[in-house]
Design an enzyme around this catalytic site. Structure first.
Site, PDB file in Angstrom:
ATOM      1  CG  HIS A 207     -14.771  17.267  -0.083  1.00 23.18           C
ATOM      2  ND1 HIS A 207     -14.359  16.950  -1.348  1.00 23.18           N
ATOM      3  CD2 HIS A 207     -15.147  16.086   0.473  1.00 23.18           C
ATOM      4  CE1 HIS A 207     -14.454  15.638  -1.549  1.00 23.18           C
ATOM      5  NE2 HIS A 207     -14.943  15.094  -0.451  1.00 23.18           N
TER       6      HIS A 207
ATOM      7  CE1 TYR B 171     -12.771  13.348  -4.942  1.00 23.06           C
ATOM      8  CE2 TYR B 171     -13.899  11.238  -4.974  1.00 23.06           C
ATOM      9  CZ  TYR B 171     -13.603  12.424  -4.346  1.00 23.06           C
ATOM     10  OH  TYR B 171     -14.149  12.692  -3.103  1.00 23.06           O
TER      11      TYR B 171
ATOM     12  CG  ASP C 102     -12.961  19.516  -2.922  1.00 22.59           C
ATOM     13  OD1 ASP C 102     -12.709  18.316  -3.172  1.00 22.59           O
ATOM     14  OD2 ASP C 102     -14.042  19.890  -2.424  1.00 22.59           O
TER      15      ASP C 102
END
Ligand SMILES: Cc1cc2nc3c(=O)[nH]c(=O)nc-3n(C[C@H](O)[C@H](O)[C@H](O)COP(=O)(O)O)c2cc1C
Ligand SMILES: CC(C)CC(=O)C(=O)O
Length: 363
Positions: free
Chosen positions: A251, A133, A161
């Site tokens: 996800h 991330y 996302d």
């Protein structure tokens, strides 16, 4: 012998604390996207070809320079030590034994260098990719990238996302908002925001843009894939930016509950990419036939998230091996039944909508 992944899910449910089971199993909001990931596969059928002389089958694919023995890899999931005390190294050994890629998470409960070492102890050239991330401070992201590089990861998978964290109602009901004592996101130690006894929290960053991705790509020689692409417009930008691969994913239904099922988003993304870079898919893959449908609709490989956690919770490394072996055997069987000798033999003409009276038209 546990015959299907669904049986393993039940075994995992019996073994896990209900709060942990729900953290693994749950999705965001009303869990529509979660449910649809599996349901959408049930709405599709394979139209097999016959008499194609495919006497032998080769399931292998090559992605970003790594050879996979089958077109199924392990998607990144957080906190494997919640499932089993050995955690990510057990997953890594099982994945290396299956000859496929483990995408290890930034939110792993064991540092990335120990995860790659566990994989390589089984298979010297085992491929481990690192999921990232992007953090709001570029220097923190860079420190994580260097850790992954030093550990010998061969690609970066940037999850795009999650500008904000999904609203997980099961976790809210349980009040499940922190890891139990003794477990932590070990890759986050020693970074700004960490203390001696607590790693830095993983930040979700709504302000990120393509500029941040460009900066990252300039700082590493590793291939960069984007995880969580659903819109064909983003796929086009990614190709123009020089991204090395895409993972079509909602996800696992844990972010935008209103998102479509991954398999429903795949065809438009594959069309936009037009073969220029590999397109992968995860979300709801529970059988070899699901993998075959995804490949037929344009994916080069599929990822599995929860099934690996079920295997790990049910029986540690052995359980994960079983999950990957089941998927391999089922995919091989479906390929044979469709008259295919390799994943490349699966094309969009083999997929039809169930319940349509006309069925498939010969293309
Ligand atoms: C418990 C759990 C934790 C996850 N953690 C991450 C993560 O840290 N980073 C990430 O990019 N995706 C994460 N995911 C999403 C998975 O990578 C993947 O997209 C999803 O699980 C695929 O759907 P499936 O579970 O139906 O196979 C997580 C999913 C689950 C179920
Ligand atoms: C807690 C997060 C870092 C991982 C997770 O649950 C997810 O990405 O879905």
């Amino acid at each position: 012998m546990i015959p299907t992944l669904t049986d393993l899910r039940e075994r995992a449910r019996k073994r896990l604390d209900p709060r942990v089971y729900d953290f693994f199993e749950g999705g965001a909001g009303g869990e529509t996207a979660l449910h649809e990931n599996e349901a959408a596969f049930r709405r599709l059928a394979l139209l097999p070809r016959v008499l194609r002389g495919a006497a032998t089958r080769d399931l292998s694919v090559t992605l970003c320079g790594d050879r996979l023995a089958m077109p199924v890899l392990v998607s990144p999931t957080a906190f494997h030590r919640l499932a089993h005390p050995e955690g990510e190294p057990a997953t890594a050994r099982a994945t290396a034994a299956a000859g496929t890629v483990l995408v290890t998470g930034m939110a792993a409960t064991v540092p990335v260098a120990e995860v790659t070492a566990a994989a390589r102890a089984v298979q010297a050239d085992a491929a481990v990719w690192f999921q990232l991330y992007l953090q709001p401070e570029p220097e923190v992201t860079l420190a994580l990238v260097r850790r992954a590089e030093r550990a010998g990861c061969t690609a970066l998978v940037v999850t795009v996302d999650s500008p904000v964290f999904g609203r997980r109602e099961r976790d809210a009901r349980h009040g499940f908002d922190d890891l139990p004592a003794g477990l932590a996101a070990e890759n986050m130690r020693g970074l700004p925001g960490a203390t001696d006894d607590r790693p830095r929290d993983i930040a979700m960053s709504p302000g990120l843009s393509w500029d941040d991705l460009r900066r990252l790509r300039a700082q590493t020689r590793l291939p960069v894939l984007l995880k969580g692409i659903l819109h064909p417009g983003d796929a086009r930008i990614a190709v123009a930016e020089g991204v090395d691969g895409l993972l079509v994913s909602n996800h696992g239904g844990r972010q935008l509950d209103a998102a479509p099922a991954s398999i429903e988003a795949l065809p438009a993304v594959a069309e936009a990419v037009a073969g220029r870079i590999p397109v992968l898919l995860d979300g709801g893959v529970r059988r070899g036939s699901d993998a075959a449908v995804a490949l037929a609709l344009g994916a080069s490989a599929v990822g599995v998230g929860r099934p690996v956690l079920w295997g790990l919770a049910a029986d540690g490394e052995k359980g994960v091996r079983h999950v990957l072996e089941l998927l391999r055997a089922e995919f091989d069987h479906v390929l044979a039944l469709c008259g295919g000798g390799s994943p490349a033999d699966l094309g969009p003409d083999l997929v039809v909508a169930r319940g349509s009276v006309r069925g498939g038209e010969a293309r």
